[in-house]
Design an enzyme around this catalytic site. Structure first.
Site, short mmCIF file in Angstrom:
data_model
loop_
_atom_site.label_atom_id
_atom_site.label_comp_id
_atom_site.label_asym_id
_atom_site.label_seq_id
_atom_site.Cartn_x
_atom_site.Cartn_y
_atom_site.Cartn_z
CG ASP A 9 66.57 5.32 80.89
OD1 ASP A 9 67.06 6.42 80.62
OD2 ASP A 9 66.21 5.01 82.05
CB THR B 222 66.55 8.88 87.59
OG1 THR B 222 67.56 8.54 86.63
CG2 THR B 222 67.03 8.48 88.96
CB ALA C 56 75.67 7.88 85.35
CB SER D 185 74.28 12.22 87.91
OG SER D 185 72.91 12.51 87.81
CB THR E 216 81.16 14.97 85.84
OG1 THR E 216 80.89 16.07 86.71
CG2 THR E 216 81.84 13.90 86.67
CE1 TYR F 180 77.96 11.76 88.54
CE2 TYR F 180 78.80 13.94 89.06
CZ TYR F 180 78.22 13.07 88.18
OH TYR F 180 77.90 13.49 86.91
CE LYS G 288 79.05 9.99 85.43
NZ LYS G 288 78.40 9.65 84.16
NE ARG H 195 79.56 24.80 90.92
CZ ARG H 195 80.23 25.20 92.01
NH1 ARG H 195 81.04 26.24 91.94
NH2 ARG H 195 80.11 24.54 93.14
N1 UFG Z 1 72.83 26.31 94.58
C1 UFG Z 1 72.11 27.20 95.34
N2 UFG Z 1 70.78 26.96 95.53
C2 UFG Z 1 70.14 25.90 94.98
C3 UFG Z 1 70.88 24.98 94.20
C4 UFG Z 1 72.23 25.22 94.02
O1 UFG Z 1 72.66 28.18 95.85
O2 UFG Z 1 68.93 25.75 95.20
C5 UFG Z 1 74.26 26.57 94.34
C6 UFG Z 1 75.13 25.41 94.72
O3 UFG Z 1 75.45 25.44 96.07
C7 UFG Z 1 76.32 25.64 93.77
C8 UFG Z 1 75.69 26.26 92.53
O4 UFG Z 1 74.44 26.76 92.96
O5 UFG Z 1 77.21 26.54 94.33
C9 UFG Z 1 75.44 25.26 91.41
O6 UFG Z 1 74.76 24.13 91.95
P1 UFG Z 1 74.09 23.00 91.05
O7 UFG Z 1 73.49 22.00 91.98
O8 UFG Z 1 73.21 23.61 90.02
O9 UFG Z 1 75.32 22.38 90.27
P2 UFG Z 1 76.69 21.77 90.85
O10 UFG Z 1 77.77 22.73 90.45
O11 UFG Z 1 76.61 21.43 92.27
O12 UFG Z 1 76.73 20.39 90.07
C10 UFG Z 1 77.08 20.28 88.71
C11 UFG Z 1 76.51 18.97 88.18
C12 UFG Z 1 77.08 17.80 88.92
C13 UFG Z 1 78.58 17.86 88.87
C14 UFG Z 1 79.08 19.20 89.33
C15 UFG Z 1 80.54 19.34 89.15
O13 UFG Z 1 75.11 18.97 88.30
O14 UFG Z 1 76.63 16.61 88.35
O15 UFG Z 1 78.46 20.25 88.59
O16 UFG Z 1 81.05 19.90 90.31
F1 UFG Z 1 79.11 16.92 89.67
#
Ligand code: UFG
Length: 319
Positions: free
Chosen positions: A31, A35, A72, A74, A114, A138, A142, A216
């Site tokens: 590593d 980060t 990575a 990310s 991912t 990103y 990947k 999600r």
């Molecule tokens: N969200 C909020 N408030 C926050 C943070 C997130 O409403 O403070 C929402 C985002 O807009 C999204 C959902 O919560 O709709 C999930 O967001 P995250 O940031 O927790 O996760 P993501 O789905 O954006 O990202 C994850 C992985 C990424 C990957 C992605 C695949 O962390 O590495 O899934 O789309 F790319």
């Protein structure tokens, strides 16, 4: 087995390293600490501070049985702003690592891919046959590595598995999420519960979902980690397998917020904000292939993810 874990000082890499050590494997963590955190590397693992671009000598020396490649960049938004970081680290770096793997004759590799490779799919659940059309660098970086692994496994006999993670959360004891800045939903909500922030942000309330917020598939990091051990055990020389890792169940942002309120007993005030650019409406995995090829199934609920993340956050604060 004697294994190399790249990115073993990061969130998922440190959890999986701890699981590998518990199963009796020997682990060398590589590593660069760009980060990751040195104190996140589990006791019992060897630690080498290096970039993945510079692993040739290390890999040539030690008779490793496999590599688990987590290291990575990310962050989706960073990848939009500074794509060069993603091509340089995730693609050039992985090419150099793969060359070192090939030169050293290491037989197997498991790669952290991912759900971002799928972009904004119109289908749910997402299978591995769903077209991969990433919408940011990103996801593209990947996906490029997934293609690299297909050709390397075919040409050079490497047993490769790309695990396409959906939304990972939770913790394993003292190994958990410590990102800076934190962008992920669950730790952001828990920061409000812990009094570190005043209110949470809900990004987007006009999605085509039951309550208007994005949907999600949240997977516990220890369930995710078990899949890596199974991927190593079941890997097939000369074959590249792409496998989704998710539960198959989707939760909206508001449902996650309600779960965090219930688990923590805190009110967690939340404000509505516009959509975050690039966020798809819904990402839910089909995990049928993971069940068939790896003999894997997820065991832990969203409540458990939140409870473990909460316990981790409180212990990190008090230490
Ligand atoms: N969200 C909020 N408030 C926050 C943070 C997130 O409403 O403070 C929402 C985002 O807009 C999204 C959902 O919560 O709709 C999930 O967001 P995250 O940031 O927790 O996760 P993501 O789905 O954006 O990202 C994850 C992985 C990424 C990957 C992605 C695949 O962390 O590495 O899934 O789309 F790319």
């Amino acid at each position: 087995m004697k294994l190399v874990v790249t990115g073993g000082a990061g969130y998922i890499g440190s959890v999986v390293t701890s699981q590998l050590l518990d199963e009796g494997h020997r682990v060398t963590v590589v590593d660069d600490l760009s980060t990751g955190h040195r104190d996140a590397v589990p006791e019992g693992a060897e630690f080498v501070q290096a970039r993945i671009h510079e692993c040739g000598e290390l890999l040539a020396q030690s008779g490793f049985d496999g590599v688990l490649h987590f290291a990575a960049k990310s962050l989706v938004s960073e990848s939009v702003r500074a794509p060069e970081l993603y091509w340089e680290n995730n693609v050039s770096g992985t090419l150099a690592l793969l060359e070192a793997v090939r030169a050293a004759g290491i037989p197997r590799l498991v790669f952290s891919s991912t759900a971002a490779t799928y972009g904004e799919p119109q289908v749910s659940p997402i299978t591995e046959e769903t077209p991969a059309v990433p919408v940011n660098s990103y996801g593209s970086s990947k996906l490029a590595v997934d293609a690299m692994l297909s050709s390397y496994s075919r040409a050079h006999g490497i047993a490769a598995t790309s695990l396409r993670y959906f939304n990972v959360g939770g913790a394993r004891g003292r190994f958990g999420e410590r990102h800076s800045p934190e962008t992920h939903l669950i730790p952001n909500l828990l920061r409000v519960a812990a009094g570190l922030e005043e209110s949470a942000k809900i990004f987007g309330t006009d999605y085509d979902t039951p309550d208007g917020t994005a949907l999600r598939d949240y997977l516990h990091v220890t369930d995710l980690g078990r899949a890596h051990l199974l991927a190593l055990e079941t890997s097939v020389p000369g074959t590249h397998r792409i496998v989704n890792l998710g539960t198959g169940n989707g939760y909206t942002v508001r449902q996650v917020l309600d779960t965090c309120r219930a688990v923590t007993g805190q009110p967690i005030p939340a404000e509505e904000h516009p959509r975050r650019p690039g966020d798809p409406t819904s990402l839910v995995a089909s995990n049928q292939r993971a069940r068939e090829l790896l003999g894997w199934e997820p065991e832990l609920s969203l409540e458990q993810i939140v409870a473990d993340a909460w316990a981790f956050m409180r212990s990190a604060e008090s230490s």
